[in-house]
Design a protein around this motif. Structure first.
Motif, PDB file in Angstrom:
ATOM      1  N   TYR A   8     -68.285  40.204  18.963  1.00 44.91           N
ATOM      2  CA  TYR A   8     -67.076  39.457  18.618  1.00 44.91           C
ATOM      3  C   TYR A   8     -66.034  40.377  17.982  1.00 44.91           C
ATOM      4  O   TYR A   8     -64.843  40.281  18.295  1.00 44.91           O
ATOM      5  CB  TYR A   8     -67.420  38.309  17.671  1.00 44.91           C
ATOM      6  N   THR A   9     -66.489  41.281  17.108  1.00 48.65           N
ATOM      7  CA  THR A   9     -65.551  42.195  16.452  1.00 48.65           C
ATOM      8  C   THR A   9     -64.861  43.088  17.477  1.00 48.65           C
ATOM      9  O   THR A   9     -63.646  43.317  17.395  1.00 48.65           O
ATOM     10  CB  THR A   9     -66.292  43.044  15.407  1.00 48.65           C
ATOM     11  N   ASP A  10     -65.617  43.594  18.448  1.00 48.77           N
ATOM     12  CA  ASP A  10     -65.019  44.467  19.466  1.00 48.77           C
ATOM     13  C   ASP A  10     -63.961  43.717  20.279  1.00 48.77           C
ATOM     14  O   ASP A  10     -62.847  44.215  20.489  1.00 48.77           O
ATOM     15  CB  ASP A  10     -66.106  45.003  20.399  1.00 48.77           C
ATOM     16  N   VAL A  11     -64.296  42.505  20.738  1.00 45.03           N
ATOM     17  CA  VAL A  11     -63.340  41.741  21.548  1.00 45.03           C
ATOM     18  C   VAL A  11     -62.134  41.329  20.711  1.00 45.03           C
ATOM     19  O   VAL A  11     -60.983  41.379  21.172  1.00 45.03           O
ATOM     20  CB  VAL A  11     -64.043  40.505  22.160  1.00 45.03           C
ATOM     21  N   TRP A  12     -62.371  40.933  19.473  1.00 47.28           N
ATOM     22  CA  TRP A  12     -61.281  40.481  18.597  1.00 47.28           C
ATOM     23  C   TRP A  12     -60.317  41.630  18.292  1.00 47.28           C
ATOM     24  O   TRP A  12     -59.093  41.452  18.320  1.00 47.28           O
ATOM     25  CB  TRP A  12     -61.884  39.918  17.321  1.00 47.28           C
ATOM     26  N   ARG A  13     -60.857  42.821  18.008  1.00 46.72           N
ATOM     27  CA  ARG A  13     -59.993  43.978  17.726  1.00 46.72           C
ATOM     28  C   ARG A  13     -59.211  44.389  18.958  1.00 46.72           C
ATOM     29  O   ARG A  13     -58.051  44.785  18.855  1.00 46.72           O
ATOM     30  CB  ARG A  13     -60.839  45.134  17.215  1.00 46.72           C
ATOM     31  N   LEU A  14     -59.851  44.287  20.141  1.00 43.53           N
ATOM     32  CA  LEU A  14     -59.137  44.612  21.371  1.00 43.53           C
ATOM     33  C   LEU A  14     -57.984  43.652  21.604  1.00 43.53           C
ATOM     34  O   LEU A  14     -56.879  44.056  21.993  1.00 43.53           O
ATOM     35  CB  LEU A  14     -60.107  44.574  22.552  1.00 43.53           C
ATOM     36  N   ALA A  15     -58.216  42.364  21.329  1.00 40.89           N
ATOM     37  CA  ALA A  15     -57.149  41.378  21.488  1.00 40.89           C
ATOM     38  C   ALA A  15     -56.016  41.634  20.503  1.00 40.89           C
ATOM     39  O   ALA A  15     -54.841  41.441  20.820  1.00 40.89           O
ATOM     40  CB  ALA A  15     -57.709  39.965  21.310  1.00 40.89           C
ATOM     41  N   GLN A  16     -56.364  42.076  19.276  1.00 36.52           N
ATOM     42  CA  GLN A  16     -55.326  42.381  18.299  1.00 36.52           C
ATOM     43  C   GLN A  16     -54.514  43.596  18.718  1.00 36.52           C
ATOM     44  O   GLN A  16     -53.314  43.673  18.472  1.00 36.52           O
ATOM     45  CB  GLN A  16     -55.971  42.641  16.926  1.00 36.52           C
ATOM     46  N   THR A  17     -55.162  44.548  19.402  1.00 38.07           N
ATOM     47  CA  THR A  17     -54.477  45.784  19.785  1.00 38.07           C
ATOM     48  C   THR A  17     -53.497  45.563  20.921  1.00 38.07           C
ATOM     49  O   THR A  17     -52.383  46.091  20.917  1.00 38.07           O
ATOM     50  CB  THR A  17     -55.498  46.851  20.198  1.00 38.07           C
ATOM     51  N   VAL A  18     -53.882  44.767  21.927  1.00 31.98           N
ATOM     52  CA  VAL A  18     -53.052  44.582  23.120  1.00 31.98           C
ATOM     53  C   VAL A  18     -52.191  43.342  23.033  1.00 31.98           C
ATOM     54  O   VAL A  18     -51.615  42.921  24.028  1.00 31.98           O
ATOM     55  CB  VAL A  18     -53.943  44.493  24.380  1.00 31.98           C
ATOM     56  N   SER A  19     -52.087  42.734  21.862  1.00 33.25           N
ATOM     57  CA  SER A  19     -51.262  41.536  21.741  1.00 33.25           C
ATOM     58  C   SER A  19     -49.805  41.881  22.013  1.00 33.25           C
ATOM     59  O   SER A  19     -49.304  42.932  21.607  1.00 33.25           O
ATOM     60  CB  SER A  19     -51.400  40.951  20.334  1.00 33.25           C
ATOM     61  N   PRO A  20     -49.085  41.063  22.756  1.00 31.33           N
ATOM     62  CA  PRO A  20     -47.705  41.396  23.151  1.00 31.33           C
ATOM     63  C   PRO A  20     -46.786  41.471  21.946  1.00 31.33           C
ATOM     64  O   PRO A  20     -46.919  40.704  20.995  1.00 31.33           O
ATOM     65  CB  PRO A  20     -47.322  40.229  24.075  1.00 31.33           C
ATOM     66  N   GLU A  21     -45.854  42.445  22.033  1.00 39.29           N
ATOM     67  CA  GLU A  21     -44.861  42.585  20.978  1.00 39.29           C
ATOM     68  C   GLU A  21     -43.863  41.438  21.069  1.00 39.29           C
ATOM     69  O   GLU A  21     -43.554  40.961  22.161  1.00 39.29           O
ATOM     70  CB  GLU A  21     -44.133  43.922  21.118  1.00 39.29           C
ATOM     71  N   PRO A  22     -43.329  40.994  19.960  1.00 37.54           N
ATOM     72  CA  PRO A  22     -42.324  39.930  20.007  1.00 37.54           C
ATOM     73  C   PRO A  22     -41.086  40.403  20.766  1.00 37.54           C
ATOM     74  O   PRO A  22     -40.614  41.522  20.591  1.00 37.54           O
ATOM     75  CB  PRO A  22     -42.015  39.662  18.527  1.00 37.54           C
ATOM     76  N   SER A  23     -40.595  39.559  21.666  1.00 35.75           N
ATOM     77  CA  SER A  23     -39.466  39.936  22.513  1.00 35.75           C
ATOM     78  C   SER A  23     -38.211  40.151  21.675  1.00 35.75           C
ATOM     79  O   SER A  23     -38.006  39.478  20.667  1.00 35.75           O
ATOM     80  CB  SER A  23     -39.219  38.836  23.551  1.00 35.75           C
ATOM     81  N   GLU A  24     -37.378  41.104  22.142  1.00 39.83           N
ATOM     82  CA  GLU A  24     -36.150  41.427  21.415  1.00 39.83           C
ATOM     83  C   GLU A  24     -35.138  40.296  21.573  1.00 39.83           C
ATOM     84  O   GLU A  24     -34.904  39.789  22.660  1.00 39.83           O
ATOM     85  CB  GLU A  24     -35.571  42.729  21.970  1.00 39.83           C
ATOM     86  N   VAL A  25     -34.568  39.893  20.492  1.00 42.59           N
ATOM     87  CA  VAL A  25     -33.572  38.823  20.501  1.00 42.59           C
ATOM     88  C   VAL A  25     -32.189  39.441  20.681  1.00 42.59           C
ATOM     89  O   VAL A  25     -31.765  40.278  19.879  1.00 42.59           O
ATOM     90  CB  VAL A  25     -33.629  38.005  19.197  1.00 42.59           C
ATOM     91  N   LEU A  26     -31.494  39.080  21.802  1.00 40.56           N
ATOM     92  CA  LEU A  26     -30.169  39.627  22.102  1.00 40.56           C
ATOM     93  C   LEU A  26     -29.083  38.704  21.580  1.00 40.56           C
ATOM     94  O   LEU A  26     -29.067  37.520  21.891  1.00 40.56           O
ATOM     95  CB  LEU A  26     -30.017  39.806  23.622  1.00 40.56           C
TER      96      LEU A  26
END
Length: 482
Positions: free
Chosen positions: A436-454
């Motif tokens: 669970y720790t491995d999958v959870w950390r991977l999900a935290q690493t590849v989580s999408p960055e918040p889109s830039e607000v124009l």
């Protein structure tokens, strides 16, 4: 091994011939061993004979990538030896011959068997037998005054309460009434039987502790008085309450971690007894009871007198309506959560995450433990629960893990009735934690960055307004190219 029976007291003891500083001496065994039948190949017995191999086997298997491999292998060796000994005809003959040689007192054995937790002590151990000998005068007095209370003396002695030398029944009554139990509650206990209080006798706390059962007994008697019960519950109904918090406050009773009005608990128990008589208790617990309990906790309904008179049918109808509304909503909120780890297999076991309130309550009722006390933590994302099934799909254990900052740790793995697991289930919770720790950390690493607000410029806004004015002016005219 040398079994010793004292001619003066009748007590029994066990010693092992052990090498000490170049000499072989008999050393007293400090673990519990079975007196009836003796020589049961338990952990203490086998560890004594395997102790010379532990370090060698551990050094052979130990490597940096798998610190639990050595321990798991040692446990498997011990289990295989245990199974081989149980299948041995010679071993069975030896056990019966030892019992005939020790000749335990049948009356002492009968008194020791009464009141002991069945899932912890399947047999009378040496410590229990010797203690019963020390208190045999008190046991004889209870046997003469009220044989139904012999189990209660063992129960209170297990709790560390010292029995009085005389007027033992009166002493037990005082100990029970210290828990704010009324005289009517004591009469219910004194006139009942051990099987009527089996769920309290076999109580195990959430952390595996077995002390404090006398307080649970007092709380249960107060619950019975609040419910105005005059007859004992069937064992199957008692199992619904196993390892629960028998808490009464005001006009409410805590049932499966939900504080319910006393009339609602009466309706619930009456329906459970009716379903038991009809042979449909299992589907009642698996479906109807889970949905009603979830609705009562999450919906917090206020039930008026007419609704209580309508009984169980009204509760199930309201619970079904509430569940449909909750499932139709855009977000279930605290009723459902997401697990980073899906269903996985680990050897012969299948591990499935519990991802909503209904699944957790069903698991707690089916396994007779208090997993439903962690609903708030699961909804908050700080805890996750998993169901473990065997190859044929039978539930065998429940695993709990909790988040501590940037990692997950195990809070334990428990079998039915909060019992400790055995065999290859030992250490399975740590395997789940690592995955669970491995999958959870991977999900935290590849989580999408918040889109830039124009932010639009003033010129762009003016152009947009000109386009809108042009559309308004040409509305209703045919389109002309160019």
């Amino acid at each position: 091994m040398r079994y010793i029976r004292s001619k003066r007291s009748g007590g029994v003891s066990l010693t092992h011939l052990t090498p000490l500083v170049g000499q072989r001496k008999f050393v007293p065994a400090k673990y519990r061993w079975s007196l009836d039948l003796p020589m049961l190949p338990n952990g203490g017995f086998l560890e004594h004979y395997l102790c010379g191999w532990w370090r060698v086997l551990g050094d052979v298997l130990r490597h940096p990538g798998d610190q639990d491999g050595a321990e798991a292998f040692l446990v498997s060796v011990q289990n295989e030896l245990w199974q081989s000994l149980r299948r041995s005809t010679y071993w069975q003959r030896l056990r019966y011959a030892l019992r005939e040689a020790i000749q335990p007192d049948p009356q002492i054995l009968a008194w020791a068997r009464a009141g002991r937790p069945r899932h912890l002590n399947h047999f009378v151990c040496n410590l229990l037998y010797n203690r019963t000998i020390r208190y045999q005068a008190q046991y004889a007095q209870v046997q003469r005054d009220n044989p139904r209370l012999v189990w209660l003396l063992t129960f209170l002695l297990d709790e560390g309460l010292c029995g009085a030398s005389d007027q033992v029944v009166a002493w037990m009554k005082r100990e029970i009434e210290r828990g704010r139990v009324s005289p009517a509650g004591w009469r219910l206990l004194a006139n009942g039987q051990e099987k009527d209080f089996r769920h309290v006798r076999d109580w195990i706390g959430p952390d595996g502790e077995v002390t404090g059962r006398s307080l649970e007994l007092a709380c249960w008697l107060r619950c019975l008085m609040a419910l105005r019960r005059t007859t004992p519950m069937a064992p199957a109904i008692q199992r619904l309450l196993l390892h629960d918090a028998f808490d009464t406050a005001g006009c409410a009773i805590c049932f499966r971690n939900v504080r319910l009005p006393v009339p609602v608990v009466r309706i619930l128990l009456a329906e459970a007894e009716r379903r038991l008589g009809a042979g449909s208790l299992a589907p009642f617990v698996r479906n109807d009871l889970v949905e009603v309990m979830t609705w009562l906790e999450a919906g917090q309904p206020v039930l008026v007198k007419n609704q209580l008179k309508a009984g169980w049918e009204h509760l199930t109808r309201r619970a079904a309506e509430w569940k449909r509304e909750a499932e139709a909503s855009a977000a279930l909120g605290h009723l459902e959560w997401v697990s980073a780890l899906g269903t996985v297999r680990a050897g012969e076991w299948t591990i499935t995450p519990l991802t909503n309130v209904w699944q957790v309550r069903r698991e707690a009722l089916r396994q007779h433990h208090c997993a439903d006390r962690y609903l708030e933590e699961c909804a908050a994302g700080t805890m996750r629960l998993f169901n473990v099934t065997n190859a044929v799909g039978k539930p065998v254990a429940t695993i709990g893990i909790e988040r501590k900052k940037d990692r997950w740790t195990s809070i334990g793995i428990r079998a039915s009735c909060n019992r400790a697991v055995t065999g290859t289930l030992v250490g399975l919770d740590e395997t789940v934690v690592r995955r669970y720790t491995d999958v959870w950390r991977l999900a935290q690493t590849v989580s999408p960055e918040p889109s830039e607000v124009l932010t639009p410029t003033a010129e762009a806004e003016e152009n947009d307004q000109a386009i809108l004015r042009h559309l308004d002016a040409t509305a209703g005219h045919p389109y002309r190219p160019g």
